[in-house]
Structures are given as C-alpha cells and as structure tokens.
Write a protein that holds these residues in place. Structure first.
Motif, PDB file in Angstrom:
ATOM      1  N   HIS A  44     -45.867 103.643  36.768  1.00 47.92           N
ATOM      2  CA  HIS A  44     -45.984 104.279  35.450  1.00 47.92           C
ATOM      3  C   HIS A  44     -47.020 103.600  34.564  1.00 47.92           C
ATOM      4  N   CYS A  54     -50.010 102.662  32.310  1.00 48.61           N
ATOM      5  CA  CYS A  54     -50.602 103.595  31.343  1.00 48.61           C
ATOM      6  C   CYS A  54     -51.716 104.451  31.955  1.00 48.61           C
ATOM      7  N   THR A  99     -40.259  99.790  26.650  1.00 46.00           N
ATOM      8  CA  THR A  99     -39.809 101.053  27.247  1.00 46.00           C
ATOM      9  C   THR A  99     -38.626 100.739  28.161  1.00 46.00           C
ATOM     10  N   HIS A 142     -42.775 112.042  40.709  1.00 50.19           N
ATOM     11  CA  HIS A 142     -43.703 111.323  39.826  1.00 50.19           C
ATOM     12  C   HIS A 142     -45.098 111.295  40.429  1.00 50.19           C
TER      13      HIS A 142
END
Ligand code: HEM
Length: 411
Positions: A357, A359, A297, A107
């Motif tokens: 994560h 935005c 999410t 990531h």
C-alpha cells in the motif's frame, strides 16, 4: 469535521510509556504539540502497546514493527473498522473502498490498473498545471499584503490537482475544491454529513457519466476496472473516490503548511532553498521523514500472531504511527532533528509507507510540494508571521498547521 486539532493545551506529564500508550488517541486535540515527544517515550519503552482509547487498538511506534506489519498483508489486512485513513470519509462507510481497504489479488489488480496515472512521468506532466494555479493564486494574494496561507494557498492548490487527475472539467474542479475544503472545515458532524451527502451525489453523477462514456482519465479507469470478475459498485466507487481526493488533497495541503512553518522558523534553510529546485526536493523528502503528513493509518490482524514479542489476536486493530518509525533511534541518528543535509541512511524512511500500500501518489506529491514552495518563495519573498500570531501544528489522521497568518510587502 474535527479530524485534526492543535487548539488544546498539551497533555499531562506522565512518562510511563505503557500508561502513555494506554491513553494515546491520535485524534485527541490535546496531543498535537507534544505528539512526537509522547510517541518517542512510548516507542522507546513499548513499541507495540495497547491503547484503551477509540474502543481499543494496538499502537505500533517502532520502525521494525511497523515495517513488519505493512509488509505482511496476509497477516494484517488494510481493512480497519473505524480507525485509520478511512476516518476521513463521511459517507458510504459500510462499503469497502477498492485498493485502499483491500488486500492480496484484489488490491494488486486495482493497483496495477491505476499505476499509469501515478508514474514519475505522469506526475511531471502535471507540473505546468500546478505551477499555473500556484501563480494565479499567489497573484491574487500579492496586493493583499497579508493572509492565512493555509486557507488561501496550501488548501487551494491540491484539490484542483487531484480533480484534474481524476478527469474533472475546470468548473467541476472548482466545485470539488470548494466542497472538500468546506467538508474538512465543518465544525460539527451534522454539518460534515450535510456537505458529505452533496459531495457524494456529485461524485455519483461523475461516476454514472463515465459508466456510459468512459474517457481516458483516472475516474473512468476506476469505473471500468474489473477485479475478482466484477467492476466496483457505485457505493464502493464513491467511497474510493472520496479517499482518493482526500489522499491527494489533505496530505499535500498539510505537508505544504508544515513546510512553510519550517521555513518561517528557520531563515537559513529558507535562504538556502529559495530558487533552488534540487534543494527544495531534498527539503520535501526530509520533511516527509521528520513530520509526515500521514501520521497514522490502520490494519486489522487476520489470525492470532505475535509482533515484537507481544501476542495479537485475530480482529485486533492496529495503528501504525509512520512518523514515529522515522525517528526510531535504532535506525536514524538524531531522528528527532530536521536536517536538510541528512545523509541518506541505508534505512529508507516510512513517510510514504511501505509494502503493497506504499503511497501511490508520492511522485505527484513531490512535484506539487516542490512547485508550491518554489512559487511561494518567488512571489512573496519576505513573507513572515503577523505580529503576535502563533502557528499551531495539528495532529490527527494527518499532520499540518491550523493556520499561517502571514504578511509581506505589497508590490
Ligand atoms: C506529502 C504527501 C503524502 C504523504 C506523506 C502520503 C503518505 C501515504 C502513506 C503513508 C500511505 C500508505 C498508507 C498505508 O499503508 O496504510 C499512502 C497511501 C496512498 N497514497 Fe499517499 N501520501 C501523500 C500524498 C499523496 C497524493 C498527492 C496522492 C494522490 C492521489 C496519494 C495517493 C495515495 C494512495 C492512492 C494510497 C493508497 C495506495 C494503496 O492502498 O495501495 N498520496 N500515502
């Protein structure tokens, strides 16, 4: 493709939080209008609770609990089978989308590679283009005197902007815009798959072109990024690009529709914000706190653990209800109330997420939303709901408004 809906009546009157959580399904059309009341009852009673819907998941509604999950990628993976943001992708479901669905080093490598396309300066560089397409779209609307602003405005601008960031030429952006709108308006899954396949082929063509001749755009960057010693496969890239387009389009279109509805409901707010770019910026931020476009999410528990005193098992799927966190009474005074001049509390809202994560497109979203609202208020100063029209909020993967049938004085 039924990702959101606001068409059905609200659900019954059960006020037992555990029972409400047990039957909570964010994709159920019945919950749209009263979603935040339901989530508030659940949050106050059981901020970590099991739902029996959608093959079972754990619903997280409390601020502290959501933040803990989002900030601990070693305990909670961003890859979630069949729940959360990836539900917006019709094709390549078996592939794992780099960055969106990956954790740790993989990531980091991806996120670092793409960061330059999403800085505040990169977002500011899109402002002129955003303004130009807003003006062009609104110029076309003015003589009509009436329109659904969702179909004719809020859903028109964002796909063109994300298409430009990806590096698509003008005609390709128009193609993308038309197809993604058709995809998310599809009434059946069969229709969605048909459009989805054509869309996937289009993206594959764009990806292959860039494999041979990478440019300086976002898609070329995605094609060439190496993480864990390899570039992404074609399936991974198609899924990732679909998620990138959805992240840029669905969110901003829905947030803009919610903002317009709020302006229709609150004439004082409308008068204050018209022509004031700075206040519009504050409006956007409070809107993202109060009714974030990204409603929920997911995460997957990587090893047996506890959250808020509740035991969780490896493999449990979690649904993080961002908007509920932003109204948590433990952190926000009158969190249920929209307040333009809300004092910035020491607790940051989670409408843009938090942790690894968080935005990536938030600076771009802020520019788009401010400019879309600025231009709308300038071009159609007296727009109002058509007589007898009602605007229904939606709730699902994202929060928006089904349609905004408005009218204005023709000029
Ligand atoms: C009002 C508009 C928007 C809202 C409320 C919003 C909200 C969010 C939230 C809550 C997350 C975190 C998800 C999670 O941790 O599970 C996220 C991630 C993301 N958003 Fe946005 N977003 C918006 C607009 C945009 C735009 C315009 C883009 C541009 C492409 C974008 C790109 C992304 C990306 C790439 C991620 C994933 C980052 C990662 O996995 O590291 N978003 N967004």
């Amino acid at each position: 493709m039924v990702l959101n809906s606001g068409d059905a009546p609200t659900r019954g009157t059960d006020t037992d939080p555990t029972a409400l959580a047990r039957q909570f399904n964010h994709l159920d059309p019945a919950i749209a209008e009263g979603a935040y009341e339901t989530l508030g009852t659940i949050r106050r009673g059981c901020p970590v609770a099991r739902s029996g819907e959608l093959d079972g998941f754990v619903l997280i509604t409390g601020y502290d609990e959501i933040r803990e999950v989002a900030q601990a990628p070693d305990r909670f993976s961003a890859y979630v089978d069949g729940l959360g943001a990836a539900a917006v992708v019709t094709e390549m479901r078996e592939a794992i989308a780099p960055m969106f669905e990956t954790d740790d080093q993989h990531h980091h490598q991806w996120r670092r590679a793409l960061t330059d396309f999403f800085t505040p300066a990169a977002a500011a560089a899109q402002e002129q283009y955003v303004r130009a397409i807003c003006r062009e779209t609104l110029q076309g609307l003015i003589p009509r005197g009436a329109a659904d602003l969702v179909a004719s405005y809020t859903q028109q601008v964002p796909p063109l902007v994300i298409g430009r960031v990806l590096g698509l030429a003008e005609l390709e952006r128009a193609w993308l815009s038309e197809h993604v709108r058709a995809l998310y308006a599809a009434d059946t899954l069969t229709e969605a798959h048909q459009i989805g396949r054509v869309y996937a082929d289009f993206l594959l063509g764009q990806i292959r072109e860039r494999r041979g001749h990478p440019g300086r755009d976002l898609l070329s960057c995605m094609v060439t990024v190496e993480a864990d010693g390899r570039t992404a496969s074609e399936d991974e890239l198609v899924k990732m690009t679909m998620l990138m387009v959805a992240a840029g389009h669905l969110t901003t279109a829905d947030a803009c529709a919610t903002a317009i509805l709020r302006l229709l409901e609150d004439p004082v707010l409308r008068e204050r914000t018209a022509g004031d770019a700075e206040l519009l910026g504050l409006f956007v931020e409070e809107l993202v706190r109060h009714e974030p476009a990204v409603t929920a999410t997911g995460r997957t528990v990587t090893a047996d653990t506890q959250l808020g005193g509740i035991p969780l098992s490896a493999g449990d799927r979690l649904l993080l209800a961002w908007g509920s966190a932003n109204r948590d009474e433990r952190h926000f005074d009158d969190g249920e109330v929209f307040r333009l001049d809300r004092e910035r509390s020491r607790t940051p809202h989670l409408g843009w997420g938090t942790g690894e994560h968080r935005c990536l497109g938030r600076h771009l979203a802020r520019v788009e939303l401010r400019v879309m609202l600025e231009e709308l208020l300038r071009a159609l100063p007296d727009f109002r709901l058509q007589p007898d029209a009602t605007a229904r909020r939606t709730f699902g993967v994202t929060r928006g408004v089904a349609a905004l049938p408005v009218q204005w004085s023709r000029r």
